[in-house]
Design a protein around this motif. Structure first.
Motif, mmCIF file in Angstrom:
data_model
loop_
_atom_site.group_PDB
_atom_site.id
_atom_site.type_symbol
_atom_site.label_atom_id
_atom_site.label_comp_id
_atom_site.label_asym_id
_atom_site.label_seq_id
_atom_site.Cartn_x
_atom_site.Cartn_y
_atom_site.Cartn_z
ATOM 1 N N TYR A 187 -2.084 -12.648 0.885
ATOM 2 C CA TYR A 187 -2.341 -12.128 2.226
ATOM 3 C C TYR A 187 -3.804 -12.349 2.613
ATOM 4 O O TYR A 187 -4.714 -12.066 1.829
ATOM 5 N N ASP A 188 -4.010 -12.787 3.816
ATOM 6 C CA ASP A 188 -5.370 -12.989 4.304
ATOM 7 C C ASP A 188 -5.898 -11.824 5.117
ATOM 8 O O ASP A 188 -7.111 -11.652 5.235
ATOM 9 N N TYR A 189 -5.014 -11.047 5.700
ATOM 10 C CA TYR A 189 -5.440 -10.015 6.642
ATOM 11 C C TYR A 189 -4.994 -8.640 6.155
ATOM 12 O O TYR A 189 -3.829 -8.457 5.791
ATOM 13 N N TRP A 190 -5.935 -7.703 6.219
ATOM 14 C CA TRP A 190 -5.700 -6.348 5.699
ATOM 15 C C TRP A 190 -6.218 -5.302 6.670
ATOM 16 O O TRP A 190 -7.218 -5.505 7.357
ATOM 17 N N GLU B 276 0.350 -12.024 6.925
ATOM 18 C CA GLU B 276 0.136 -13.429 6.614
ATOM 19 C C GLU B 276 1.152 -14.239 7.398
ATOM 20 O O GLU B 276 2.327 -13.865 7.491
ATOM 21 N N GLU C 119 -0.380 -9.600 -3.368
ATOM 22 C CA GLU C 119 -1.480 -9.258 -2.471
ATOM 23 C C GLU C 119 -2.449 -10.408 -2.269
ATOM 24 O O GLU C 119 -3.035 -10.533 -1.196
ATOM 25 N N TRP D 30 3.238 -3.867 2.691
ATOM 26 C CA TRP D 30 2.551 -2.599 2.433
ATOM 27 C C TRP D 30 2.181 -2.546 0.951
ATOM 28 O O TRP D 30 3.008 -2.871 0.085
ATOM 29 N N TYR E 181 -2.094 0.477 2.461
ATOM 30 C CA TYR E 181 -2.627 -0.623 3.253
ATOM 31 C C TYR E 181 -1.492 -1.500 3.761
ATOM 32 O O TYR E 181 -0.535 -1.768 3.027
ATOM 33 N N CYS E 182 -1.643 -1.991 4.977
ATOM 34 C CA CYS E 182 -0.735 -3.043 5.414
ATOM 35 C C CYS E 182 -1.498 -4.368 5.430
ATOM 36 O O CYS E 182 -2.727 -4.399 5.547
ATOM 37 N N ALA E 183 -0.742 -5.427 5.269
ATOM 38 C CA ALA E 183 -1.318 -6.764 5.206
ATOM 39 C C ALA E 183 -0.431 -7.726 5.970
ATOM 40 O O ALA E 183 0.787 -7.511 6.071
ATOM 41 N N CYS F 245 1.716 0.411 11.157
ATOM 42 C CA CYS F 245 0.714 -0.649 11.062
ATOM 43 C C CYS F 245 0.729 -1.388 12.389
ATOM 44 O O CYS F 245 1.675 -2.134 12.670
ATOM 45 N N ARG G 82 -4.491 -1.825 -6.920
ATOM 46 C CA ARG G 82 -3.613 -1.833 -5.758
ATOM 47 C C ARG G 82 -2.273 -2.471 -6.147
ATOM 48 O O ARG G 82 -2.251 -3.467 -6.882
#
Length: 124
Positions: free
Chosen positions: A111-114, A99, A108, A36, A95-97, A22, A45
């Protein structure tokens, strides 16, 4: 602007290994907790693994504990998910995320960013 890009997915036989990466386009990457997650076909998810901003603490879903490891390189702005002893039930989009947080985040919705995700397919 925060951008995350996963890579390293692919097709592998059961028992094999893959390493997901990532890569983050983030200023001050070292203040972000990373997680993740994965979404299998027809399922919600779910959490897979998380790491604190320093890399000192890691957390795993029970389903992957002992098989997956998570690590980060704050110089390269990259987090890795090493997946060993893969099973067909690990097939999913991963997916990685990210914050901004001092603690690990396992939920999940925190988290703001994906990233866009990378497909992992494990054949039996």
């Amino acid at each position: 602007q925060v951008q995350l890009a996963e890579s390293g997915g692919g097709l592998v036989q059961a028992g094999g290994s893959l390493r997901l990466s990532c890569a983050a386009s983030i200023r001050a990457f070292g203040i972000y907790a990373i997680g993740w997650f994965r979404r299998a076909p027809g399922k919600e998810r779910e959490f897979v693994a998380a790491i604190t901003r320093s890399g000192g603490n890691t957390y795993f879903a029970d389903s992957v504990k002992g098989r997956f490891t998570i690590s980060r390189d704050n110089v390269k702005n990259t987090v890795y998910l090493q997946m060993n002893s893969l099973k067909p039930e690990d097939t999913a989009v991963y997916y990685c995320a990210a914050e901004m947080s001092y603690r690990a985040i396992l939920k999940e919705d925190e988290y703001d960013y994906w990233g866009q995700g990378t497909q992992v397919t494990v054949s039996s």
